[in-house]
Design a protein around this motif. Structure first.
Motif, PDB file in Angstrom:
ATOM      1  N   LYS A 167       3.682  17.265  -5.629  1.00 61.05           N
ATOM      2  CA  LYS A 167       2.270  16.533  -5.971  1.00 61.05           C
ATOM      3  C   LYS A 167       2.320  15.645  -6.861  1.00 61.05           C
ATOM      4  CE  LYS A 167      -1.248  19.405  -3.614  1.00 61.05           C
ATOM      5  NZ  LYS A 167      -2.594  19.784  -3.848  1.00 61.05           N
ATOM      6  N   ALA A 168       1.812  14.412  -6.805  1.00 58.46           N
ATOM      7  CA  ALA A 168       1.882  13.524  -7.786  1.00 58.46           C
ATOM      8  C   ALA A 168       0.850  13.863  -9.030  1.00 58.46           C
ATOM      9  CB  ALA A 168       1.211  12.186  -7.226  1.00 58.46           C
ATOM     10  N   ALA A 169       1.594  13.592 -10.080  1.00 58.19           N
ATOM     11  CA  ALA A 169       0.532  13.504 -11.160  1.00 58.19           C
ATOM     12  C   ALA A 169      -0.180  12.545 -11.458  1.00 58.19           C
ATOM     13  CB  ALA A 169       1.354  14.002 -12.759  1.00 58.19           C
ATOM     14  N   ARG A 170      -1.281  12.218 -11.156  1.00 55.60           N
ATOM     15  CA  ARG A 170      -2.169  11.099 -11.349  1.00 55.60           C
ATOM     16  C   ARG A 170      -3.016  10.619 -12.510  1.00 55.60           C
ATOM     17  NH1 ARG A 170      -5.630  11.354  -5.513  1.00 55.60           N
ATOM     18  NH2 ARG A 170      -3.806  12.173  -4.165  1.00 55.60           N
ATOM     19  N   ARG A 171      -3.126   9.618 -12.621  1.00 58.31           N
ATOM     20  CA  ARG A 171      -4.100   9.067 -13.865  1.00 58.31           C
ATOM     21  C   ARG A 171      -3.598   9.671 -14.954  1.00 58.31           C
ATOM     22  NH1 ARG A 171      -8.193   5.969 -12.773  1.00 58.31           N
ATOM     23  NH2 ARG A 171      -9.017   6.390 -14.722  1.00 58.31           N
ATOM     24  N   ARG A 172      -1.974   9.658 -15.488  1.00 61.41           N
ATOM     25  CA  ARG A 172      -1.690  10.145 -16.587  1.00 61.41           C
ATOM     26  C   ARG A 172      -1.191   8.733 -17.374  1.00 61.41           C
ATOM     27  NH1 ARG A 172      -3.786  13.900 -14.638  1.00 61.41           N
ATOM     28  NH2 ARG A 172      -2.703  16.014 -14.171  1.00 61.41           N
ATOM     29  N   HIS A 217       9.451   1.224 -15.057  1.00 60.30           N
ATOM     30  CA  HIS A 217       9.298   1.923 -13.678  1.00 60.30           C
ATOM     31  C   HIS A 217       9.441   3.446 -13.908  1.00 60.30           C
ATOM     32  CE1 HIS A 217       9.391   2.382  -9.106  1.00 60.30           C
ATOM     33  NE2 HIS A 217       8.438   2.723  -9.616  1.00 60.30           N
ATOM     34  N   GLY A 218       8.530   4.299 -13.440  1.00 62.60           N
ATOM     35  CA  GLY A 218       8.759   5.513 -13.205  1.00 62.60           C
ATOM     36  C   GLY A 218       7.814   6.177 -12.315  1.00 62.60           C
ATOM     37  N   ARG A 219       7.937   7.617 -12.368  1.00 59.66           N
ATOM     38  CA  ARG A 219       7.414   8.444 -11.307  1.00 59.66           C
ATOM     39  C   ARG A 219       6.935   9.738 -12.160  1.00 59.66           C
ATOM     40  NH1 ARG A 219       8.819  11.729  -6.393  1.00 59.66           N
ATOM     41  NH2 ARG A 219       6.905  12.232  -5.175  1.00 59.66           N
ATOM     42  N   ALA A 220       5.512  10.304 -12.099  1.00 59.60           N
ATOM     43  CA  ALA A 220       5.146  11.402 -13.006  1.00 59.60           C
ATOM     44  C   ALA A 220       4.917  12.453 -11.711  1.00 59.60           C
ATOM     45  CB  ALA A 220       4.032  11.211 -13.638  1.00 59.60           C
ATOM     46  N   ILE A 245       0.943  -1.198  -0.077  1.00 63.48           N
ATOM     47  CA  ILE A 245      -0.045  -0.126   0.086  1.00 63.48           C
ATOM     48  C   ILE A 245       0.888   0.960   0.079  1.00 63.48           C
ATOM     49  CG2 ILE A 245      -1.699   1.390   1.210  1.00 63.48           C
ATOM     50  CD1 ILE A 245      -2.580  -1.376  -0.005  1.00 63.48           C
ATOM     51  N   ASP A 246       0.740   2.118  -0.967  1.00 68.32           N
ATOM     52  CA  ASP A 246       1.322   3.409  -1.107  1.00 68.32           C
ATOM     53  C   ASP A 246       0.495   4.768  -0.934  1.00 68.32           C
ATOM     54  OD1 ASP A 246       4.135   2.683  -1.133  1.00 68.32           O
ATOM     55  OD2 ASP A 246       3.922   2.257  -3.206  1.00 68.32           O
ATOM     56  N   GLU A 247       0.719   5.687  -0.213  1.00 71.78           N
ATOM     57  CA  GLU A 247      -0.162   6.716   0.008  1.00 71.78           C
ATOM     58  C   GLU A 247      -0.086   7.939  -1.213  1.00 71.78           C
ATOM     59  OE1 GLU A 247       0.147   8.198   3.819  1.00 71.78           O
ATOM     60  OE2 GLU A 247      -0.563   6.342   4.703  1.00 71.78           O
ATOM     61  N   GLY A 248      -1.220   8.439  -1.396  1.00 70.75           N
ATOM     62  CA  GLY A 248      -1.165   9.423  -2.628  1.00 70.75           C
ATOM     63  C   GLY A 248      -1.134  10.710  -1.404  1.00 70.75           C
ATOM     64  N   ASP A 249      -0.965  11.514  -2.288  1.00 70.52           N
ATOM     65  CA  ASP A 249      -0.736  13.016  -1.599  1.00 70.52           C
ATOM     66  C   ASP A 249      -1.862  13.588  -0.695  1.00 70.52           C
ATOM     67  OD1 ASP A 249       1.525  13.518  -3.092  1.00 70.52           O
ATOM     68  OD2 ASP A 249       0.437  14.458  -4.883  1.00 70.52           O
ATOM     69  N   ASP A 250      -3.100  12.705  -0.716  1.00 66.25           N
ATOM     70  CA  ASP A 250      -3.977  13.332  -0.082  1.00 66.25           C
ATOM     71  C   ASP A 250      -4.134  12.235   1.288  1.00 66.25           C
ATOM     72  OD1 ASP A 250      -4.962  11.268  -1.201  1.00 66.25           O
ATOM     73  OD2 ASP A 250      -6.963  12.461  -2.139  1.00 66.25           O
ATOM     74  N   TRP A 289       2.150   1.054 -22.692  1.00 67.86           N
ATOM     75  CA  TRP A 289       1.644   2.187 -22.120  1.00 67.86           C
ATOM     76  C   TRP A 289       1.396   1.770 -20.396  1.00 67.86           C
ATOM     77  CZ3 TRP A 289       0.317   6.684 -24.347  1.00 67.86           C
ATOM     78  CH2 TRP A 289       0.229   7.017 -25.560  1.00 67.86           C
ATOM     79  N   ALA A 290       1.523   2.855 -19.632  1.00 68.95           N
ATOM     80  CA  ALA A 290       1.492   2.649 -18.473  1.00 68.95           C
ATOM     81  C   ALA A 290       0.656   3.764 -17.786  1.00 68.95           C
ATOM     82  CB  ALA A 290       2.720   2.649 -17.455  1.00 68.95           C
ATOM     83  N   THR A 291      -0.099   3.537 -16.587  1.00 67.31           N
ATOM     84  CA  THR A 291      -0.984   4.684 -15.970  1.00 67.31           C
ATOM     85  C   THR A 291      -0.348   4.985 -14.465  1.00 67.31           C
ATOM     86  OG1 THR A 291      -2.862   3.841 -17.022  1.00 67.31           O
ATOM     87  CG2 THR A 291      -3.241   5.463 -15.587  1.00 67.31           C
ATOM     88  N   SER A 292      -0.139   6.231 -14.332  1.00 67.85           N
ATOM     89  CA  SER A 292       0.300   6.836 -12.969  1.00 67.85           C
ATOM     90  C   SER A 292      -0.926   6.500 -11.859  1.00 67.85           C
ATOM     91  CB  SER A 292       0.895   8.153 -12.897  1.00 67.85           C
ATOM     92  OG  SER A 292       0.061   9.362 -13.228  1.00 67.85           O
ATOM     93  N   GLY A 293      -0.169   5.979 -10.723  1.00 66.42           N
ATOM     94  CA  GLY A 293      -1.309   6.005  -9.579  1.00 66.42           C
ATOM     95  C   GLY A 293      -1.287   7.299  -8.849  1.00 66.42           C
ATOM     96  N   PRO A 294      -1.945   6.992  -7.458  1.00 70.76           N
ATOM     97  CA  PRO A 294      -2.258   8.174  -6.729  1.00 70.76           C
ATOM     98  C   PRO A 294      -0.774   8.878  -6.102  1.00 70.76           C
ATOM     99  CG  PRO A 294      -3.474   6.215  -5.894  1.00 70.76           C
ATOM    100  CD  PRO A 294      -2.820   5.645  -6.978  1.00 70.76           C
ATOM    101  N   ASN A 295       0.137   8.092  -6.163  1.00 72.17           N
ATOM    102  CA  ASN A 295       1.649   8.595  -5.761  1.00 72.17           C
ATOM    103  C   ASN A 295       2.505   8.835  -6.837  1.00 72.17           C
ATOM    104  OD1 ASN A 295       2.099   5.926  -6.692  1.00 72.17           O
ATOM    105  ND2 ASN A 295       3.209   5.233  -4.636  1.00 72.17           N
ATOM    106  N   GLY A 296       1.909   9.000  -8.041  1.00 78.97           N
ATOM    107  CA  GLY A 296       2.502   9.154  -9.349  1.00 78.97           C
ATOM    108  C   GLY A 296       3.604   8.135  -9.798  1.00 78.97           C
ATOM    109  N   HIS A 297       3.555   6.876  -9.072  1.00 82.04           N
ATOM    110  CA  HIS A 297       4.502   5.802  -9.659  1.00 82.04           C
ATOM    111  C   HIS A 297       3.552   5.013 -11.009  1.00 82.04           C
ATOM    112  CE1 HIS A 297       7.986   5.655  -7.378  1.00 82.04           C
ATOM    113  NE2 HIS A 297       7.233   6.355  -6.248  1.00 82.04           N
TER     114      HIS A 297
END
Length: 455
Positions: A151-156, A104-107, A29-34, A169-177
């Motif tokens: 802040k993470a860039a979500r759902r990109r 693997h990456g982060r937005a 479990i990873d936490e998002g910005d909120d 293709w990949a989609t960023s999650g709540p923490n940007g990963h």
């Protein structure tokens, strides 16, 4: 989440006939910005085949980005891509060789910061005594702390091109990963990768954004046979001083990263022997870009990164910096074998549902990653390099005992102030051949041993 986990188990079991050891991935479990939570994958390796798609990060077919030609990263956002590895597996149905990897990456946003997180980290820094006192330190502090507060860039949607071999293709999650699994036929690779030896690398690049920006990183194609170096980072090749909390935090947030004297020369010699490098550390992914620059500036060989996901508590920034940063070790008693009752309870859990056991295991990212790297490359020989300031000696001793035919050497750097004598180390490595391990303060004592290793 339960349905997704069931789908994951089902897809894994349906592919269990693979004849070579591909990736397996654990989730945490990873936490998002909120403070919201989402299941996200952390890298690991084992003999279980990967699912054809990841139900926890992959959208339904009707949501796939058909016709999309650009990554969905906006003008005020950026992407970080992390170096990874690829391993060779044989398709059970066709018998053809394929290379599998996970990108693997982060937005994140360039300018938007989580206000509560930023204020909490600043207050915690002052309370712990490592707040910047000069303009240079202030600039460094703001830049590195930003990696934890942006802040993470979500759902990109992020698209990838691996040297023209295909688009994924990949989609960023709540923490940007974000991450995506891909496989490439051996015959389609624009590289001639031998069965034995060092890795070959290919660049992978994101599809351009609407304003033309792209980001790149590397995939290291590691042959089935050869030498691999699994290296810790903090106090092994980089001065961190984890035994002193204030110095550890200052070295992490205020100063340029400094290399441990002589270690780049030692690693260069290992590279000349054809070694592949895997940097396994409890350092958080937020520090990876600076760690990569550190490797380049200090002339260390490039390799795959296996860092740690952090869960950030908005209400406890001081606890986060003191403990959850992941660098400061727990007391030695925490890595002792579990009591009989705990061991019995662990044994009652089905093997496929529990992580690898042993000293320092359980939720230990480093133990799990090292263990599974050896399982993924059963024909490669490994050199494990760590330091005496953390749990490396106990973890490496247990790994070397369980993989005696794969672990060729264990090198432990004695950190400053460590006065433990030979009897202590002989007890730690009692199950390992004496010629296979060494505790050193000066890298020069290892040069002759490394030169004697086969190429």
């Amino acid at each position: 989440a339960a349905a997704a986990a069931a789908a994951l188990e089902s897809s894994s079991s349906s592919l269990s006939s693979s004849s070579s050891p591909p990736h397996d991935f654990f989730y945490e479990i990873d936490e998002g910005d909120d403070g919201s939570s989402a299941r996200t994958n952390t890298e690991s390796f084992s003999s279980s085949p990967p699912p054809t798609s990841n139900p926890l990060t992959t959208r339904r077919p009707e949501e796939e980005p058909f016709g999309r030609i650009n990554s969905d990263i906006r003008e005020n956002e950026t992407v970080m891509l992390f170096p990874t590895l690829a391993y060779k597996r044989t398709c059970a149905s066709s018998g053809k060789a394929r290379w599998a990897t996970r990108i693997h990456g982060r937005a994140v946003h360039n300018t938007k910061r989580h206000r509560r997180r930023r204020m909490g980290m600043t207050s915690a820094a002052k309370a712990l005594g490592f707040y910047p006192s000069s303009d240079k330190e202030r600039e460094m502090y703001q830049r590195r702390m930003a990696m934890f507060t942006l802040k993470a860039a979500r759902r990109r949607w992020i698209g990838f091109d691996l040297m023209g071999l295909g688009v994924w293709w990949a989609t960023s999650g709540p923490n940007g990963h974000f991450s995506t699994d891909l496989q490439v036929s051996d015959e389609k690779l624009p590289l001639d990768i031998p069965t034995n030896g060092g890795p070959a690398s290919l660049s992978y690049t994101t599809l351009p954004t609407e304003d033309g920006r792209t980001w790149s990183s590397q995939v290291f194609f590691v042959p089935p046979q050869g030498i691999s170096v699994i290296s810790d980072i903090d106090d092994t090749i980089k001065v961190t001083e984890v035994k002193d909390r204030r110095k550890m935090l200052s070295n992490t947030f205020l100063y340029d990263f400094v290399a441990v004297a002589g270690m780049s020369e030692l690693y260069s010699l290992l590279k000349d022997k054809g070694a592949a490098f895997h940097y396994v550390s409890n350092s958080p992914w937020q520090l990876q870009p600076d760690l990569q620059k550190f490797l380049i500036n200090s002339n260390f060989p490039q390799g795959s990164f296996h860092l740690k996901h952090l869960r950030f508590s908005l209400n406890k920034p001081i606890v986060f910096l003191k403990n959850r940063l992941g660098l400061r070790p727990k007391p030695d008693k925490d890595i002792a074998p579990p009591p009989p009752a705990a061991a019995a309870a662990a044994a009652a859990v089905p093997a496929e549902r529990r992580r690898r056991g042993g000293p320092g295991a359980g939720d230990n990212h480093k133990y799990d990653t090292v263990y599974n790297l050896l399982q993924t490359f059963p024909e490669r020989k490994f050199i494990l390099v760590g330091d005496s300031g953390e749990k490396d000696p106990v973890i490496y001793a247990d790994i070397a005992h369980k993989f005696p035919n794969q672990v060729d050497r264990v090198y432990i750097r004695r950190v400053d102030g460590d006065l433990r004598n030979t009897n202590y180390w002989e007890k730690i490595f009692s199950k390992i051949e004496r010629g296979k391990w060494s505790v050193f303060a000066d890298h020069g004592t290892l040069m002759q041993d490394v030169e004697s290793l086969p190429t």
